[in-house]
Each structure stands twice: as structure tokens, then as C-alpha cells.
Enzyme design. Structure first.
Site, PDB file in Angstrom:
ATOM      1  N   SER A  41       0.889  -1.251  -0.176  1.00 29.17           N
ATOM      2  CA  SER A  41       0.132   0.041   0.109  1.00 29.17           C
ATOM      3  C   SER A  41       0.955   1.367   0.001  1.00 29.17           C
ATOM      4  O   SER A  41       2.170   1.217   0.552  1.00 29.17           O
ATOM      5  CB  SER A  41      -0.595   0.014   1.268  1.00 29.17           C
ATOM      6  N   TYR A  91      -1.936  -0.736  10.394  1.00 27.61           N
ATOM      7  CA  TYR A  91      -1.928  -1.084   9.042  1.00 27.61           C
ATOM      8  C   TYR A  91      -0.911  -0.868   8.198  1.00 27.61           C
ATOM      9  O   TYR A  91      -0.311  -1.491   7.640  1.00 27.61           O
ATOM     10  CB  TYR A  91      -3.220  -0.531   8.564  1.00 27.61           C
TER      11      TYR A  91
END
Length: 207
Positions: free
Chosen positions: A101, A114
Site C-alpha cells: 500500500s 495497518y
């Protein structure tokens, strides 16, 4: 046993497995080896995003993200890398693609755990490229910005939900097809070419 599906000259088989269960993942890998002759392209895409302020001490969410985004990733790599090495030896190239990501590089408040799991994915991929590249297995990390998938459906933090809603109003999110086309592009490059890290962003996303 799940049925095979055939279309446009190809064969597909759908197998359900919990990536946090190493035995289930190995069973799936064995089935791929038996039914389809082994994998020459592996896309690690399973993951979950559960932002929350760290002071809320959501240890359950921390564990869930680490178990799925890191341990699950490793379970799949462990089960399928031998197949990739075999395929690369026979065909001259194989591909391992890990979904990271943009959060691996950038800072998003309340997304700390995350983001840290995705930093793991990106850094692991760089190391594995060095290990596996000499065996003709290309390793790539895909680092998308916001993609319209079910990932956002699991978010419960009000601040993060407001931020996501605002981005949807201000820009056009990427689609899953955008990511799939990118993976298709890198996997069909000449064997000498390894795109080791790809950041793919919505045109309107600035962070």
C-alpha cells in the site's frame, strides 16, 4: 472438490482457504500442483485495514491485521515459493506479486498498525527479490492508493470513515481492474525485466 471452469482456452479452479491457517494454505498449494501443474504467478492480496487511534488499545484489531497481513502472507509464500522456483526453472521466469500500500511509505494518522504491516510487505519483497531473482523468480510489491474494494467495509473508526467518505467525494478511486491490469502488464514483460516496486495512485490522490 471444487469443479474446474474452462473458458477461452483456459482452465480455472476456485479453492477456498484461510491464509492464517498454514495447513489449509498448503492443502490449496498441493491442489494447484496436482490439478494445474503448479503456479508460475502468485498474487498475495489477502489483507484487512482496521484504523483506530493507538490510545484506544484495540489489541484485537492489531492482532487481526498482523495475523492476516503478515503471517497470512508468509504462509502463502511458504506454500507456493517452491512451485514458483520449479516453474521458473522450467519456463525461464515466474512471478511473486505482493500487495502492499502507499501507506507503507506515507503517513496516515490512526492507520499506524495497518501501515506498519504494509511496510513489512514492501521491505520483505525487496529482500525476496534478491533471494529469488537469481532463480528467475521476479518479486514485485504493488503499492496502491485508494482502491474501491471491500477493504473499506471493515473500517469502524469514525474519523477514518469520514476521511474515506471525503476522498470518495473529491476523487475517483482506483478499481480492482486497474490493479489487475497492472499485474498483467508486469507479468508479461520479458523475463529480464523486474518491476520491483510499483506505486499506483488515483490521479486525484495527493497523499
Amino acid at each position: 472438490r471444487q469443479p474446474h471452469h474452462r473458458k477461452d482456452g483456459g482452465t480455472a479452479v476456485a479453492i477456498t482457504a484461510d491464509v492464517t491457517d498454514p495447513a489449509a494454505v498448503q492443502t490449496a498449494a498441493d491442489r494447484i500442483a496436482t490439478d494445474l501443474g503448479g503456479a508460475d504467478l502468485l498474487v498475495n492480496n489477502a489483507g484487512v485495514m482496521l484504523p483506530a487511534p493507538i490510545e484506544q488499545l484495540r489489541a484485537d484489531q492489531w492482532r487481526h491485521q498482523i495475523d492476516l497481513n503478515i503471517t497470512g502472507l508468509m504462509n502463502v509464500i511458504g506454500a507456493f515459493v517452491p512451485q514458483l522456483v520449479t516453474a521458473a526453472g522450467a519456463r525461464g521466469v515466474a512471478d511473486l506479486v505482493n500487495t502492499s500500500s502507499v501507506a507503507a511509505q506515507n503517513i496516515f494518522p490512526t492507520f499506524a498498525v495497518y501501515s506498519a504491516t504494509k511496510a513489512y510487505v514492501s521491505h520483505l519483497s525487496r529482500h525476496l527479490r534478491v533471494e529469488l531473482g537469481p532463480r528467475n523468480v521476479r518479486v514485485a510489491a504493488i503499492e496502491p492508493g485508494i482502491v474501491g474494494t471491500e477493504l473499506q467495509d471493515h473500517v469502524t473508526d469514525d474519523g477514518a470513515l469520514d476521511w474515506l467518505a471525503g476522498t470518495r467525494q473529491s476523487m475517483e478511486w482506483l478499481t480492482g481492474q486497474d490493479i489487475a491490469r497492472t499485474i498483467g502488464f508486469l507479468a508479461t514483460l520479458p523475463p529480464r525485466v523486474n518491476l520491483q516496486q510499483i506505486t499506483i495512485m488515483p490521479t486525484g490522490q495527493t497523499t
